[in-house]
Design an enzyme around this catalytic site. Structure first.
Site, PDB file in Angstrom:
ATOM      1  N   HIS A 189       0.813  -1.229   0.000  1.00 41.73           N
ATOM      2  CA  HIS A 189       0.000   0.000   0.000  1.00 41.73           C
ATOM      3  C   HIS A 189       0.845   1.277   0.000  1.00 41.73           C
ATOM      4  CE1 HIS A 189      -3.037  -2.926   1.397  1.00 41.73           C
ATOM      5  NE2 HIS A 189      -3.959  -2.086   0.985  1.00 41.73           N
ATOM      6  N   GLY A 240      -0.875  -1.929  -5.934  1.00 37.98           N
ATOM      7  CA  GLY A 240      -1.666  -3.025  -5.377  1.00 37.98           C
ATOM      8  C   GLY A 240      -3.047  -2.585  -4.936  1.00 37.98           C
ATOM      9  N   HIS A 241      -3.169  -1.344  -4.512  1.00 43.62           N
ATOM     10  CA  HIS A 241      -4.490  -0.778  -4.194  1.00 43.62           C
ATOM     11  C   HIS A 241      -4.587   0.549  -4.914  1.00 43.62           C
ATOM     12  CE1 HIS A 241      -8.080   0.612  -2.340  1.00 43.62           C
ATOM     13  NE2 HIS A 241      -8.071  -0.224  -1.321  1.00 43.62           N
ATOM     14  N   HIS A 296     -11.652  -7.015  -5.455  1.00 48.77           N
ATOM     15  CA  HIS A 296     -11.891  -6.120  -4.329  1.00 48.77           C
ATOM     16  C   HIS A 296     -12.648  -4.877  -4.821  1.00 48.77           C
ATOM     17  CE1 HIS A 296     -10.622  -3.167  -1.214  1.00 48.77           C
ATOM     18  NE2 HIS A 296     -10.660  -4.220  -0.417  1.00 48.77           N
ATOM     19  N   GLU A 348     -13.563  -8.953   0.227  1.00 54.51           N
ATOM     20  CA  GLU A 348     -14.276  -7.658   0.126  1.00 54.51           C
ATOM     21  C   GLU A 348     -14.598  -7.380  -1.341  1.00 54.51           C
ATOM     22  OE1 GLU A 348     -11.201  -5.181   2.077  1.00 54.51           O
ATOM     23  OE2 GLU A 348     -12.500  -5.243   3.846  1.00 54.51           O
ATOM     24  N   GLU A 364     -19.126  -2.612   1.345  1.00 57.35           N
ATOM     25  CA  GLU A 364     -18.292  -1.716   2.152  1.00 57.35           C
ATOM     26  C   GLU A 364     -18.660  -0.256   1.880  1.00 57.35           C
ATOM     27  OE1 GLU A 364     -14.114  -2.559   1.856  1.00 57.35           O
ATOM     28  OE2 GLU A 364     -13.559  -0.654   2.783  1.00 57.35           O
ATOM     29  N   CYS A 366     -16.745   2.247   1.847  1.00 53.19           N
ATOM     30  CA  CYS A 366     -15.770   2.788   0.893  1.00 53.19           C
ATOM     31  C   CYS A 366     -16.158   2.442  -0.549  1.00 53.19           C
ATOM     32  CB  CYS A 366     -14.381   2.223   1.151  1.00 53.19           C
ATOM     33  SG  CYS A 366     -13.588   2.864   2.614  1.00 53.19           S
ATOM     34  N   CYS A 432     -10.672   2.585   7.124  1.00 48.88           N
ATOM     35  CA  CYS A 432     -10.854   3.257   5.830  1.00 48.88           C
ATOM     36  C   CYS A 432     -12.225   3.914   5.696  1.00 48.88           C
ATOM     37  CB  CYS A 432     -10.657   2.244   4.708  1.00 48.88           C
ATOM     38  SG  CYS A 432     -11.606   0.726   4.913  1.00 48.88           S
ATOM     39  N   CYS A 433     -13.272   3.251   6.197  1.00 51.61           N
ATOM     40  CA  CYS A 433     -14.632   3.735   5.939  1.00 51.61           C
ATOM     41  C   CYS A 433     -14.972   5.059   6.628  1.00 51.61           C
ATOM     42  CB  CYS A 433     -15.648   2.658   6.290  1.00 51.61           C
ATOM     43  SG  CYS A 433     -15.506   1.180   5.262  1.00 51.61           S
TER      44      CYS A 433
HETATM   45 ZN   LIG Z   1     -13.657   1.033   3.906  1.00 54.62          ZN
END
Ligand SMILES: [Zn+2]
Length: 685
Positions: A189, A240-241, A296, A348, A364, A366, A432-433
């Site tokens: 990340h 990767g993200h 994801h 996810e 999620e 996010c 994260c959310c």
């Molecule tokens: Zn999140």
């Protein structure tokens, strides 16, 4: 914990920043910075999105629905989230990294809980910047400046900023890998952190005009430009993200530096170009060859948004073709009625087509935010209302459910059914959310209006004003009066500075045109025969729809009034029979709001035992004292229970449903969106 007490800045670092800020400020002020880099552009940029959003700073909402939510976010959630970042050691990570860089021997070298913990302060900082742009707040502004200095002090001399490695390069978080970037395409990340830093920096610069965070971001962006690319001495690694693609596009827009756009495009082009990729990371095949929403869901939404940005800025049609195809798959096979995406807990991730379980729905928060980023961008590319239909559905339902009414509790997954064992949390280890919803809400006014040449698009409805500048310099103020989303009557006062001809394009939502969802995954069980009405200055105007918009092309003068009404009867929705989880079930919607039955409003605190027969009439009532004021739906339902001899008994009882976004504000208990509509094959839940 007072952050001020924790900050012991190196005066050299601070004075360097001051110097650079001054220089950069001069360049920006004189316009030479932008001019210089634009003329030396190696990448020929296109004109960006053909449809331009009217910035959130030009839209002021004063309605009863959004304005109080934005205030709660500003006054409660932003300070609360910063407090949680302090409490949980996320600020301390920057401080420890800074101490190591200063050569101090720190005793606590424990890595952060997650290698992406740095992004939580970045996201809240982004939200706080938006809030500052609308409402000056010297205390918040000073807090941000201190936080930015702290972040800057944790940046390594060459621009690298990733506290887990800087705190202890020998023993960083196990996902980080033993050296910079070696684990980037999987779990480190590092570029995800950079992307959120860039997004925060662009927002902070645009909101405040200050370059302190932008300076930090550009220093890291320059390092990335040197490190990654097609050159033989560069790394050929995909993120990767995803999120750095969007972040780089924003830095490009702010600075005009073509390297940032080129790197954003490189990060897309390199994805899936060599072995080692997988569906989870959307890296098995190149993005422009992808046809299905996979892996994801947050990563996916950010990838598609980044593809839209790069396509808009470079004119690359292949990326547009790919995200259009993926969008058809998403809305036609993989989206929930709440606008949530990502059905599976495992990974996810998006499920298979029509795999949309309710009790175990992941959705999620996010991913809802990412879905709205993506749909906004598709609208800005195509100017079609169907993307705003999806955006609105997600916004009012799956996204808004992510935060409690008081602004201090959050959902990570957003299921469509609860057996009573699921509650909101004050924070998460992987947080994260909360940060995402904190940064998204203040930007909501920016999704209301757009413009293209002499057309103004009105995409969302809420009381308030917008000051819109057309390309040719004309200024038009629009004032909406409405009780949306509870009432579909909208009055728009049109106020051009000088009388002139332009087009108002009013979005007539899919739900007002008997279309529950573009793509046919869901449809209304009945046909609403009440039609949309439209008037200009009291005279009926023809309702000619083009791409979902009623267009009014005329010479407008100050004082002109447009009124229209979007009928909002209670509607039953059924899913495609391919969605096994929803067979024999109905959902309720009124206007843009999806409803659910929750335990406090129904007898015996049970809702999963209810049958809502198709012929039972339902009515809507506004309840000002309930859940900060909501419309509720009521009628009669059948409750099933087991008698002493084991047979199933049906009892008619009162039924009430509330907006889905407002559930889980009154303690844990049962909730359900998709209600049985008959007792065929019924079993006790
Ligand atoms: Zn999140």
């Amino acid at each position: 914990m007072d952050i001020a007490a924790r900050l012991r800045f190196d005066s050299i670092v601070t004075s360097e920043i001051m110097k650079t800020r001054f220089l950069f400020g001069l360049l920006v002020l004189s316009g030479s910075f932008t001019l210089l880099t634009r003329t030396s552009a190696a990448t020929k940029a296109s004109e960006d999105y053909p449809f331009k959003p009217v910035p959130f700073t030009a839209v002021h909402l004063d309605d009863a629905f959004w304005a109080p939510r934005l205030e709660t976010n500003r006054l409660v959630t932003i300070p609360y989230a910063f407090g949680k970042c302090e409490e949980s050691g996320r600020m301390d990570n920057f401080e420890r990294a800074a101490a190591v860089l200063r050569g101090e021997n720190i005793s606590n070298r424990k890595p952060p809980g997650y290698p992406f913990d740095d992004t939580d302060p970045y996201k809240v900082l982004e939200g706080a910047s938006y809030a500052l742009a609308v409402q000056p707040d010297p205390k918040l502004s000073a807090y941000l400046d201190k936080l930015i200095s702290l972040i800057a002090s944790a940046q390594e001399p060459d621009g690298y900023l990733y506290t887990t490695r800087t705190i202890d390069p020998e023993h960083p978080h196990k996902w980080a890998g033993t050296k910079r970037w070696v684990n980037e395409s999987q779990l480190s990340h590092e570029l995800y952190n950079a992307g959120h830093l860039f997004e925060a920096a662009a927002a902070h610069y645009q909101a405040t005009g200050k370059t302190n965070l932008l300076h930090v971001a550009l220093k890291e962006a320059d390092l990335l430009c040197d490190t990654f690319g097609a050159g033989t001495n560069q790394l050929h690694i995909w993120p990767g993200h995803e999120v750095v693609e969007m972040g780089l596009a924003k830095l490009y827009r702010v600075t005009g530096n073509p390297r940032y756009l080129a790197l954003a495009k490189y990060f897309l082009d390199v994805r899936g170009s060599h072995p080692g990729g997988d569906d989870y990371h959307q890296s098995r095949i190149p993005p422009m060859e992808q046809t299905e929403a996979i892996g994801h869901a947050v990563r996916a939404g950010y990838l598609y948004s980044g593809m839209a940005d790069v396509a808009a800025l470079t004119g690359d049609e292949q990326y547009i073709h790919a995200i259009d195809t993926i969008w058809q798959n998403c809305v036609g096979e993989k989206i929930y009625i709440t606008g949530g995406i990502g059905a599976r807990h495992n990974g996810e991730a998006f499920g298979n087509n029509y795999e949309l379980p309710n009790l175990s729905a992941y959705n999620e928060t996010c991913a809802a935010v990412a879905n709205d980023y993506w749909n906004e961008r598709l609208f800005l590319l195509h100017g079609d209302a169907r993307y705003m239909d999806v955006l609105e559905r997600t916004l009012y339902n799956g996204l808004l459910a992510g935060v409690s009414l008081d602004g201090t509790k959050f959902f990570y997954p957003n299921p469509l059914e609860s057996d009573g064992h699921y509650e909101r949390s004050p924070w998460f280890g992987c947080a994260c959310c909360p940060g995402n919803i904190t940064r998204f809400l203040p930007s909501v006014p920016g999704y209301f209006y757009a413009r293209q040449k002499d057309r103004i698009y009105i995409n969302l409805y809420a009381g308030g004003t917008a000051d819109i500048h057309l390309d040719d310099g004309r200024k038009i103020r629009l004032t909406q009066e409405t009780s949306y989303p509870w009432d579909g009557a909208v009055k728009i006062n049109v106020g051009p500075e000088k009388a002139s001809r332009f087009t108002l394009a009013l979005r007539i939502p899919g739900w007002a045109r008997n279309e529950a969802m573009p793509g046919g995954l869901y449809h209304f069980a009945d046909t609403n025969t009440e039609s949309v009405t439209l008037q200009v200055n009291g005279k009926t105007a023809p309702l000619k729809l083009e791409n979902g918009y009623a267009k009014l092309d005329r010479k407008w003068k100050a004082g002109d009034v447009v009124t229209f009404n979007l009928p909002m009867p209670v509607r039953r929705i059924v899913a495609s029979e391919k969605v096994k989880a929803d067979i024999g079930r109905v959902a309720l919607q009124r206007g843009p709001i999806v409803f659910c039955a929750e335990w406090p409003d129904n007898p015996n605190g049970k809702v999963r035992n209810l049958i809502l027969p198709d012929d039972k009439p339902l009515s809507a009532t506004f309840e000002p004292a309930l859940l900060n004021g909501v419309e509720t739906i009521s009628g009669k339902a059948l409750a099933i229970s087991k008698s002493a001899d084991g047979s199933i008994v049906k009892t008619e009882q009162n039924f009430k449903a509330i907006p889905y976004y407002a559930w889980a504000n009154r303690g844990p208990g049962e909730m359900i969106v998709w209600l049985r509509d008959s007792d065929d094959g019924v079993q006790m839940p």
